[in-house]
Write a protein that holds these residues in place. Structure first.
Motif, PDB file in Angstrom:
ATOM      1  N   CYS A 144       1.032  -1.200  -0.240  1.00 35.11           N
ATOM      2  CA  CYS A 144       0.241  -0.477   0.180  1.00 35.11           C
ATOM      3  C   CYS A 144       0.885   1.652  -0.488  1.00 35.11           C
ATOM      4  CB  CYS A 144      -0.536   0.472   0.991  1.00 35.11           C
ATOM      5  SG  CYS A 144      -1.953  -1.203   1.392  1.00 35.11           S
ATOM      6  N   PRO A 145       0.903   1.905  -0.945  1.00 29.65           N
ATOM      7  CA  PRO A 145       2.111   2.820  -1.668  1.00 29.65           C
ATOM      8  C   PRO A 145       1.931   4.107  -0.550  1.00 29.65           C
ATOM      9  CG  PRO A 145       0.669   2.571  -3.227  1.00 29.65           C
ATOM     10  CD  PRO A 145       0.806   1.605  -2.027  1.00 29.65           C
ATOM     11  N   MET A 146       2.855   4.829   0.504  1.00 28.99           N
ATOM     12  CA  MET A 146       1.945   5.978   1.367  1.00 28.99           C
ATOM     13  C   MET A 146       3.179   6.418   0.856  1.00 28.99           C
ATOM     14  SD  MET A 146       2.399   3.459   4.600  1.00 28.99           S
ATOM     15  CE  MET A 146       1.089   4.955   5.464  1.00 28.99           C
ATOM     16  N   GLY A 147       4.159   6.893   0.461  1.00 25.44           N
ATOM     17  CA  GLY A 147       4.877   8.267   0.389  1.00 25.44           C
ATOM     18  C   GLY A 147       5.829   7.567  -0.726  1.00 25.44           C
ATOM     19  N   LEU A 148       6.541   8.744  -1.636  1.00 29.79           N
ATOM     20  CA  LEU A 148       8.217   9.016  -2.598  1.00 29.79           C
ATOM     21  C   LEU A 148       9.198   9.849  -1.624  1.00 29.79           C
ATOM     22  CD1 LEU A 148       6.509   9.013  -6.108  1.00 29.79           C
ATOM     23  CD2 LEU A 148       7.413   7.076  -4.964  1.00 29.79           C
ATOM     24  N   SER A 149      10.542   9.218  -2.078  1.00 29.03           N
ATOM     25  CA  SER A 149      11.544   9.663  -1.289  1.00 29.03           C
ATOM     26  C   SER A 149      12.624  10.005  -2.264  1.00 29.03           C
ATOM     27  CB  SER A 149      12.098   9.475   0.151  1.00 29.03           C
ATOM     28  OG  SER A 149      13.031  10.628  -0.008  1.00 29.03           O
ATOM     29  N   THR A 150      13.888  10.318  -2.831  1.00 29.51           N
ATOM     30  CA  THR A 150      14.674  10.529  -3.222  1.00 29.51           C
ATOM     31  C   THR A 150      15.885  10.585  -2.711  1.00 29.51           C
ATOM     32  OG1 THR A 150      14.955  13.013  -3.234  1.00 29.51           O
ATOM     33  CG2 THR A 150      14.402  12.055  -5.076  1.00 29.51           C
ATOM     34  N   TRP A 151      16.433   9.820  -3.280  1.00 27.84           N
ATOM     35  CA  TRP A 151      18.488   9.609  -1.648  1.00 27.84           C
ATOM     36  C   TRP A 151      19.277   9.961  -3.155  1.00 27.84           C
ATOM     37  CZ3 TRP A 151      21.460   6.423   0.007  1.00 27.84           C
ATOM     38  CH2 TRP A 151      22.916   6.738   1.097  1.00 27.84           C
ATOM     39  N   HIS A 152      20.453  10.144  -3.231  1.00 30.00           N
ATOM     40  CA  HIS A 152      21.146  10.327  -3.945  1.00 30.00           C
ATOM     41  C   HIS A 152      20.876   9.746  -4.896  1.00 30.00           C
ATOM     42  CE1 HIS A 152      25.658   9.917  -1.177  1.00 30.00           C
ATOM     43  NE2 HIS A 152      24.081  11.109  -0.913  1.00 30.00           N
ATOM     44  N   GLY A 153      20.183  10.804  -5.525  1.00 29.98           N
ATOM     45  CA  GLY A 153      19.147  10.667  -7.476  1.00 29.98           C
ATOM     46  C   GLY A 153      19.130   9.341  -7.171  1.00 29.98           C
ATOM     47  N   SER A 154      18.443   8.809  -6.184  1.00 33.51           N
ATOM     48  CA  SER A 154      17.334   7.240  -6.974  1.00 33.51           C
ATOM     49  C   SER A 154      16.727   7.286  -5.994  1.00 33.51           C
ATOM     50  CB  SER A 154      17.703   5.850  -5.982  1.00 33.51           C
ATOM     51  OG  SER A 154      19.116   5.820  -6.753  1.00 33.51           O
ATOM     52  N   ARG A 166       4.614  -8.781   4.463  1.00 30.77           N
ATOM     53  CA  ARG A 166       4.495  -8.393   5.473  1.00 30.77           C
ATOM     54  C   ARG A 166       4.435  -7.485   6.863  1.00 30.77           C
ATOM     55  NH1 ARG A 166       7.782  -9.211   1.467  1.00 30.77           N
ATOM     56  NH2 ARG A 166       9.091 -10.450   0.924  1.00 30.77           N
ATOM     57  N   ASN A 167       3.028  -7.218   6.958  1.00 29.87           N
ATOM     58  CA  ASN A 167       2.567  -6.540   7.584  1.00 29.87           C
ATOM     59  C   ASN A 167       3.674  -4.937   8.822  1.00 29.87           C
ATOM     60  OD1 ASN A 167       0.142  -7.114   8.264  1.00 29.87           O
ATOM     61  ND2 ASN A 167       0.996  -8.952   9.262  1.00 29.87           N
ATOM     62  N   ASP A 168       4.765  -4.495   7.812  1.00 33.42           N
ATOM     63  CA  ASP A 168       5.347  -3.827   7.730  1.00 33.42           C
ATOM     64  C   ASP A 168       5.021  -2.373   6.800  1.00 33.42           C
ATOM     65  OD1 ASP A 168       7.657  -2.335   9.985  1.00 33.42           O
ATOM     66  OD2 ASP A 168       8.892  -3.728   9.146  1.00 33.42           O
ATOM     67  N   ILE A 169       6.365  -1.554   7.200  1.00 32.47           N
ATOM     68  CA  ILE A 169       6.195  -0.261   6.380  1.00 32.47           C
ATOM     69  C   ILE A 169       7.178  -0.537   6.016  1.00 32.47           C
ATOM     70  CG2 ILE A 169       6.572   2.249   5.788  1.00 32.47           C
ATOM     71  CD1 ILE A 169       3.941   2.110   8.274  1.00 32.47           C
ATOM     72  N   ARG A 170       7.961  -0.833   4.361  1.00 28.93           N
ATOM     73  CA  ARG A 170       9.218  -1.017   3.985  1.00 28.93           C
ATOM     74  C   ARG A 170       9.727   0.417   2.805  1.00 28.93           C
ATOM     75  NH1 ARG A 170      10.837  -6.871   4.935  1.00 28.93           N
ATOM     76  NH2 ARG A 170       9.847  -6.621   7.016  1.00 28.93           N
ATOM     77  N   ALA A 171      10.760   0.001   2.505  1.00 25.14           N
ATOM     78  CA  ALA A 171      11.285   1.178   1.385  1.00 25.14           C
ATOM     79  C   ALA A 171      11.615   0.576  -0.062  1.00 25.14           C
ATOM     80  CB  ALA A 171      12.136   2.262   2.274  1.00 25.14           C
ATOM     81  N   PHE A 172      11.380   0.802  -0.934  1.00 29.52           N
ATOM     82  CA  PHE A 172      11.508  -0.046  -1.816  1.00 29.52           C
ATOM     83  C   PHE A 172      12.211   1.052  -2.890  1.00 29.52           C
ATOM     84  CE2 PHE A 172       7.558  -1.593  -0.878  1.00 29.52           C
ATOM     85  CZ  PHE A 172       8.128  -3.207   0.341  1.00 29.52           C
ATOM     86  N   TYR A 209      11.557   6.357   7.626  1.00 31.40           N
ATOM     87  CA  TYR A 209      11.125   5.060   6.748  1.00 31.40           C
ATOM     88  C   TYR A 209      12.606   4.874   6.240  1.00 31.40           C
ATOM     89  CZ  TYR A 209       6.886   4.994   9.519  1.00 31.40           C
ATOM     90  OH  TYR A 209       5.313   4.754  10.178  1.00 31.40           O
ATOM     91  N   LEU A 210      13.264   6.017   5.407  1.00 22.14           N
ATOM     92  CA  LEU A 210      14.358   5.854   5.022  1.00 22.14           C
ATOM     93  C   LEU A 210      15.755   6.171   6.073  1.00 22.14           C
ATOM     94  CD1 LEU A 210      13.563   8.182   1.782  1.00 22.14           C
ATOM     95  CD2 LEU A 210      13.892   5.506   1.992  1.00 22.14           C
ATOM     96  N   VAL A 211      16.448   4.433   6.156  1.00 24.87           N
ATOM     97  CA  VAL A 211      17.229   4.646   7.231  1.00 24.87           C
ATOM     98  C   VAL A 211      18.296   5.481   6.774  1.00 24.87           C
ATOM     99  CG1 VAL A 211      18.109   2.276   8.078  1.00 24.87           C
ATOM    100  CG2 VAL A 211      17.607   2.260   5.926  1.00 24.87           C
ATOM    101  N   MET A 212      19.215   5.660   5.342  1.00 21.73           N
ATOM    102  CA  MET A 212      20.072   6.288   5.408  1.00 21.73           C
ATOM    103  C   MET A 212      19.380   7.842   5.525  1.00 21.73           C
ATOM    104  SD  MET A 212      18.140   4.649   2.403  1.00 21.73           S
ATOM    105  CE  MET A 212      17.044   4.991   1.394  1.00 21.73           C
ATOM    106  N   LEU A 213      18.418   8.139   5.660  1.00 19.34           N
ATOM    107  CA  LEU A 213      18.244   9.450   6.238  1.00 19.34           C
ATOM    108  C   LEU A 213      18.013   9.811   7.396  1.00 19.34           C
ATOM    109  CD1 LEU A 213      15.343  10.682   3.328  1.00 19.34           C
ATOM    110  CD2 LEU A 213      17.980  11.116   3.570  1.00 19.34           C
TER     111      LEU A 213
END
Lengths: 306, 316
Positions: free
Chosen positions: B176-186, B196-202, B231-235
């Protein structure tokens, strides 16, 4: 891609407020704005003519007329205002505003863009929460892209460059030549018009780059070989990787002592300060300079801490 | 046939938009021009019309619990959800929007940008960008953005094949999409992974199939305070807050990325930065030995002083 009935209906719905805002627009112009042929627009207008609100008497129909290729709208019924944005359009607009924010350097302009971005996000909050979209344009990639464009189109760039050794930001006009990947990251070789010679610029230290319209100048190789000074460095252990990382030409004298050639004293001093395990063995003058600098830095810290 | 359908869709939109109350289907069939045939035919027509309009972004509200309607659902389009609040945008803001939208030039998104510009700015000429086109390099393809945007709009789940890093096989994911983010050009999609019943980043570039959208709508909600970056570990690396005194006009490197800057006295500015690690902060303090004083963290300041002492000793 062939258009379906629903996509066409959307165009019809959009035509009404657009014509209302551009009374007397020509059919050609309308076709251009909506990216379809003139015939298509005429068909659309003819169809709009019979659309309206329940009852469908002349009073309830959209009243549109076109004479001499010019289009007028007399009654838009309830379609006077443009259709709201779709989520795709909201996202695309927000990305564009965020990108613009990162491109502009004037703080006042930046604040304006930031405020608009917030306002725009708030307008569509129920469709998409403000923080559901996060955009940051990677700075190094952005610079690379601008420079690449300049190389391909043979244009000069005006850059602001952070010289870490001298700790200063300078503005220069350069003609970019090529990128070189090295252990220190991506560097750009470019002809610098200020010094009249080819120089290397670290991409991460290019603060801003703007294409200038000036045509490419021919370089004249006035560059003279800089002489450089030989320095002996001692490392605290036998691992030579640190030295090899710092400079290309290294001569080992044994006993963890190496000879390197330097062109800027300041660079050497800062490097010895920031890389643990280096000692300047000779010349004495530079060794002494480093000692004095370290002593006065220490004194400054001691006074501050006291 | 399709001409008739276009006409019916326009009439339906106008009728639902004009109605102050929810319209029952029977009322729609009776009043809106274009519905004919057996009750089943009309029913099918309406269901398809409704889906078509929704897919193109027109919000049709349904009220099925309204006691006035017994068991029959009612429909309407709220004017405030149909119309763009154009009055809210000033001329100055329009000019910023126009410059911003021009950034999409030759990116594959020109069509969306010019559509937006036509409704927002009353003209589709997105103009020539004064900046080289910059958005193109970030891996975002129109198709996946459109699919994700559609799913976000209807709050429907999506399904795709995803190839994890270092894996040669792809696996099916339902999200279920909830948001979009950029990071280092991706680009990254953040959403609830239904298996997985969890919020994940793809990472979008690792989606190796078409994205298919579930026909069900309103499957989930996105909380108003949802923040994609959580939800973005790198951020969310732990950054270290460092306080410095910096000589006026010096240490440009520290100034390029700062949070707070204020004048301390005639000679020094006080600034705060966020540093990746203690080592990185230490290296910066030492490189700028003559132009900064690292104030906090105190432990780090002591470390800087020990390095100075050692350098003095070594070069005695």
């Amino acid at each position: 891609m062939s258009e379906n009935a629903a996509e066409r209906a959307i165009r019809l719905l959009d035509l009404v407020p657009f014509i209302l805002d551009h009374q007397g627009i020509s059919i050609n112009q309308l076709a251009k704005e909506f990216n379809v042929s003139k015939e298509e627009i005429i068909k659309d207008l003819n169809l709009l003519f019979v659309c309206g609100l329940p009852g469908y008497t002349p009073l309830e129909l959209i009243d549109i007329s076109f004479e001499d290729e010019l289009v007028y709208l007399r009654d838009p019924q309830n379609l006077s205002e443009p259709r709201t944005l779709t989520i795709s359009e909201i996202i695309v607009t927000r990305i564009a505003l965020s990108a613009l924010h990162e491109l502009v350097s004037d703080p006042e302009k930046r604040a304006e863009i930031q405020a608009l971005l917030r306002k725009f996000s708030a307008l569509f909050e129920s469709a998409l929460p403000e923080n559901a979209i996060h955009v940051e344009i990677d700075k190094e990639q952005r610079t690379q892209k601008i420079v690449q464009h300049a190389i391909e189109s043979g244009r000069n760039l005006s850059i602001e460059y952070l010289n870490l050794t001298k700790d200063e930001v300078s503005s220069r006009e350069i003609t970019p030549i090529e990128f070189v990947k090295s252990h220190q990251g991506l560097t750009l070789n470019a002809y610098c018009h200020r010094v009249g010679a080819v120089r290397s610029f670290k991409v991460t230290q290019i603060i801003s780059a703007v294409e200038s319209n000036r045509s490419q100048m021919l370089f004249n190789s006035t560059e003279q070989e800089e002489s450089g000074v030989e320095v002996q460095l001692r490392t605290s252990d036998s691992d030579s990787s640190l030295i090899n990382r710092l400079v290309k030409d290294v001569k080992s004298l044994g006993d963890n002592v190496y000879v390197i050639k330097i062109y800027q004293e300041e660079w050497l001093i800062r490097t010895v300060f920031s890389q643990a395990g280096l000692e300047i063995a000779s010349p004495f003058m530079i060794r002494e300079l480093l000692r004095k600098e370290a002593k006065s830095a220490l004194k400054r810290y001691q006074e501050f801490s006291a | 046939m399709s001409q008739a359908k276009t006409e019916r869709l326009v009439n339906l939109t106008m009728a639902l938009l004009a109605s102050r109350r929810y319209m029952k289907k029977s009322e729609i069939f009776q009043k809106v021009a274009g519905y004919s045939g057996t009750p089943e035919t009309k029913e099918r027509m309406f269901e398809r019309d409704k889906d078509d309009l929704r897919n193109l972004g027109i919000e049709i509200e349904v009220a099925s619990q309204d006691p006035l309607f017994e068991d029959e659902a009612g429909y309407r389009i709220k004017p405030e959800s149909y119309r763009f609040p154009l009055k809210e945008i000033s001329e100055a803001e329009k000019s910023i929007l126009s410059t911003a939208l021009a950034l999409w030039e030759s990116s594959g998104f020109e069509k969306v940008a010019s559509e937006t510009s036509r409704r927002l700015l009353s003209g589709n000429q997105i103009g020539e960008s004064t900046f080289p086109s910059l958005i193109a390099p970030i891996e975002l393809v129109e198709e996946s953005l459109n699919e994700i945007a559609k799913a976000l709009a209807s709050r429907s789940s999506i399904e795709f094949h995803y190839q994890k890093q270092d894996s040669r096989n792809s696996e099916n994911r339902r999200v279920c999409p909830m948001g979009l983010s950029t990071w280092h050009g991706s680009w990254y999609l953040v959403g609830e992974d239904l298996d997985r019943n969890d919020i994940r980043a793809f990472k979008l570039s690792r989606i190796v199939s078409q994205i298919s959208i579930n026909k069900k709508r309103e499957m989930y909600e996105i909380p108003r305070d949802f923040s994609v970056t959580d939800y973005l570990v790198m951020l969310n690396r732990e950054l270290i807050e460092v306080e410095w005194l910096v000589r006026k006009g010096r240490a440009q490197l520290l100034r390029s990325n700062l949070k707070l800057e204020q004048s301390f006295d005639e000679e020094w500015d006080l600034i705060h930065t966020k540093e990746e690690s203690l080592e990185a902060a230490l290296e910066k303090a030492l490189w700028h030995y003559d132009s900064v004083i690292l104030v906090k963290p105190i432990k780090l300041r002591e470390q800087v002083m020990r390095r100075f002492e050692k350098l003095v000793d070594q070069h005695e």
